[in-house]
Write a protein that holds these residues in place. Structure first.
Motif, PDB file in Angstrom:
ATOM      1  N   SER A 182      -3.565  -5.479 -10.805  1.00 41.23           N
ATOM      2  CA  SER A 182      -4.074  -4.292 -10.461  1.00 41.23           C
ATOM      3  C   SER A 182      -3.188  -3.357  -9.634  1.00 41.23           C
ATOM      4  O   SER A 182      -2.211  -4.334  -8.775  1.00 41.23           O
ATOM      5  N   GLU A 183      -3.261  -2.069  -9.405  1.00 37.52           N
ATOM      6  CA  GLU A 183      -2.542  -1.442  -8.441  1.00 37.52           C
ATOM      7  C   GLU A 183      -2.673  -1.644  -7.270  1.00 37.52           C
ATOM      8  O   GLU A 183      -1.509  -1.913  -6.436  1.00 37.52           O
ATOM      9  N   PRO A 184      -4.004  -2.090  -6.462  1.00 37.56           N
ATOM     10  CA  PRO A 184      -3.660  -2.509  -5.042  1.00 37.56           C
ATOM     11  C   PRO A 184      -2.904  -3.618  -4.941  1.00 37.56           C
ATOM     12  O   PRO A 184      -2.523  -4.086  -4.003  1.00 37.56           O
ATOM     13  N   VAL A 185      -3.317  -4.740  -6.104  1.00 33.04           N
ATOM     14  CA  VAL A 185      -2.274  -6.013  -5.849  1.00 33.04           C
ATOM     15  C   VAL A 185      -0.736  -5.738  -5.872  1.00 33.04           C
ATOM     16  O   VAL A 185      -0.264  -6.208  -4.930  1.00 33.04           O
ATOM     17  N   ALA A 208       4.369  -3.275  -0.395  1.00 33.47           N
ATOM     18  CA  ALA A 208       4.302  -2.819   0.759  1.00 33.47           C
ATOM     19  C   ALA A 208       5.149  -3.384   2.090  1.00 33.47           C
ATOM     20  O   ALA A 208       5.804  -2.655   2.723  1.00 33.47           O
ATOM     21  N   LEU A 241       0.523  -2.903  -5.118  1.00 31.16           N
ATOM     22  CA  LEU A 241       0.833  -2.182  -3.548  1.00 31.16           C
ATOM     23  C   LEU A 241       0.810  -3.245  -2.440  1.00 31.16           C
ATOM     24  O   LEU A 241       1.911  -3.278  -1.569  1.00 31.16           O
ATOM     25  N   ALA A 242       0.110  -4.285  -2.377  1.00 34.38           N
ATOM     26  CA  ALA A 242       0.009  -5.340  -1.352  1.00 34.38           C
ATOM     27  C   ALA A 242       1.492  -6.181  -1.554  1.00 34.38           C
ATOM     28  O   ALA A 242       1.763  -6.487  -0.389  1.00 34.38           O
ATOM     29  N   TRP A 295       2.617   2.260  -7.331  1.00 40.79           N
ATOM     30  CA  TRP A 295       3.436   1.088  -6.981  1.00 40.79           C
ATOM     31  C   TRP A 295       5.100   1.345  -7.774  1.00 40.79           C
ATOM     32  O   TRP A 295       5.747   0.760  -7.344  1.00 40.79           O
TER      33      TRP A 295
END
Length: 545
Positions: free
Chosen positions: A185-188, A194, A190-191, A135
């Motif tokens: 978190s990293e997925p959050v 993005a 990135l979301a 991210w």
């Protein structure tokens, strides 16, 4: 060219090949230094990580800024103008607006991702820090993409570009800081980040489509009492009390906002690290040091564009007929630029002095800083601690201004190669100074040699400086660019500045540590003289070539 991608890549490579080669060489140098010193270890001791970070953090920051300037065409545009900053010559390329917007974004995104990848892989991180993978690269690419879109967009009011860009980028950074505060978190992350790249691309494509067909809105009439903008402009010019005031206004509109804009872009990114490092007092203090040194670092880049007399023309470093034939002397034109640099410096530091307290409060790191301040007060005493703090801030402010004006005589000469060489020199210096300082402070023998030779080194530099200043003063008087009274007044002001700085240094630094003669040499060397004095000579040559 075989394709739009190749044509636009050639444009960047042709104009910035030396700078980009220097960036690549420096990233390879970081990788080599890291592998030779720490091997393949992913985590090391805190002290080793701290020393390595001090060696590379400033050059990496300078690299980020340089890439930002390159891929936004910021080195050739006019931030204060209403028209797009995208080079007008590229609108004639036989490519679509989508290609004009998309390929610079692709190259910029790849560059930012590469910069973060090198930083993460070859940086030295303390064992207690969980370094994110993706991210930060996406954040850097998003900031670059939005900077491209917002600076390429035409605006209805002069200076609106600066306000919109700062507010929008600050909003993005604020969202990121909030997410970090809640330990997203990293997925959050990135979301959250993005969607910014495609949205920025659509905005940039729309902006370039408008700019390419000459669609530049004009909202000035909405803020006028009556009449057309041309009539209002004709009336407004009467409010200038002199041609010098008019020239100062023009310089501010063209170049004055550049430094505050760059400071406003980078500060939120830097200060967001306070959230990441809030449990580590040393890293919090280092982050503050980085934020405080941001204006001088960015001023080194802005200083190369301050002297541009024709930013929209084919020869941006030459003077347009409008400037060359102004009813002002070369000294008056330089004085207008100096006034602009003072205002720009103060505006940038107002942002810094507002952003740092706000970031400390939002990140919850205020107690750490206050505890360190109490320790300094107890060690130095209240008067000396306050004086030292004021001296450091004043030195940083003056250093920012010096970076803006020291290269003025190079830019005013009209020689593009000299301007690019100065930028390359700054990047090279930043790349070398960190590792050199790390090596120096790691060797007691080297410190002793340098310390013993320091008075002689500074004395030689002072002799060169004063000799150059005397020659410049002789040429100024000989060419009648400045009168005898102006030369005497300038020399008197310089003398007073040197004596004031020397007095403060003598009061703060004990005689047993540093001799008074060395402090006098330092004061003489630090107060600008020769290069500023040479600016009217360079402008006169450029004006009549």
């Amino acid at each position: 060219m075989r394709s739009p991608a190749a044509a636009i890549a050639w444009e960047f490579r042709r104009r910035h090949r030396w700078g980009l080669m220097a960036v690549i060489a420096y990233l390879l140098f970081i990788a080599t230094l890291r592998l030779s010193r720490f091997g393949a270890a992913e985590r090391v001791d805190f002290e080793d990580a701290e020393s390595f970070a001090l060696a590379v953090v400033v050059p990496l920051t300078a690299t980020f800024l340089y890439l930002l300037a390159v891929f936004t065409h910021g080195l050739a545009g006019d931030l204060a103008a209403r028209q797009s900053m995208y080079p007008a010559r590229m609108f004639t390329l036989p490519v679509t607006a989508a290609a004009l917007a998309g390929w610079p974004m692709v190259y910029g995104t790849v560059s930012m991702a590469t910069l973060w990848t090198v930083t993460r892989l070859f940086g030295v991180w303390p064992s207690g820090i969980d370094v994110p993978v993706l991210w930060p690269a996406l954040l850097a690419a998003s900031l670059l993409a939005w900077t491209q879109a917002l600076t390429w967009m035409p605006y209805g009011l002069p200076g609106l570009r600066v306000i919109v860009t700062i507010l929008w980028l600050a909003a993005i950074d604020a969202v990121v800081m909030v997410a970090l505060h809640f330990r997203a978190s990293e997925p959050v992350m990135l979301a959250l980040l993005a969607p910014h790249l495609p949205l920025a691309y659509l905005a940039a494509r729309h902006a370039l489509s408008r700019a390419r067909r000459g669609d530049v809105p004009d909202w000035r009439g909405l803020f006028l009492r009556g009449g057309t903008p041309e009539q209002a402009h004709s009336r407004a010019t009467r409010r200038f009390s002199s041609p010098t005031r008019a020239q100062e206004w023009l310089e501010w509109k063209r170049h004055g906002r550049s430094l505050p804009l760059l400071v406003g872009i980078l500060l939120p990114v830097e200060l967001s690290l306070l959230v990441v490092f809030r449990e580590t007092p040393v890293l919090v203090l280092e982050t503050l040091v980085l934020a405080l040194t941001t204006p001088p670092i960015m001023a080194a880049f802005v200083g190369a564009t301050v002297a541009k007399g024709n930013p929209s023309g084919s020869d941006p470093h030459g003077l347009s007929p409008f400037i060359a034939t102004r009813p002002l002397t070369s000294a008056s034109l330089v004085a207008a630029k100096l006034t602009m640099t003072i205002r720009s410096t103060l505006a940038a530091w107002v942002l810094v002095l507002i952003a740092i307290p706000a970031a400390l409060v939002l990140s919850g790191t205020t107690p750490l800083v206050l505890d360190r301040a109490r320790e300094e007060f107890a060690f130095l005493g209240a008067p000396r601690a306050v004086a030292l703090g004021c001296l450091i801030i004043t030195a940083l402010v003056m250093s920012t201004w010096k970076q803006l004006v020291n290269g003025l005589f190079i830019g005013l000469s009209g020689r593009e190669w000299a301007v690019k060489a100065s930028i390359f020199g700054v990047l090279s210096f930043l790349a070398v100074i960190g590792p050199a300082a790390r090596w120096l402070f790691g060797s007691s023998a080297a410190i002793a040699v340098v310390w013993n030779a320091l008075p002689w080194i500074i004395a030689v530099l002072v002799c060169v400086k004063l000799t150059a200043a005397a020659w410049v003063a002789f040429r100024l008087q000989q060419n009648r660019l400045l009168g005898d009274g102006a030369l005497v007044l300038g020399a008197a002001c310089w003398d007073v500045s040197v004596f004031v700085l020397y007095g403060v240094l003598v009061w703060l630094v004990p005689e047993v540590l540093v001799r008074g003669s060395l402090l006098a040499l330092v004061a003489i060397q630090e107060v600008p003289l020769a290069r500023i004095s040479a600016a009217p000579l360079a402008l006169a040559w450029n004006r009549h070539r």
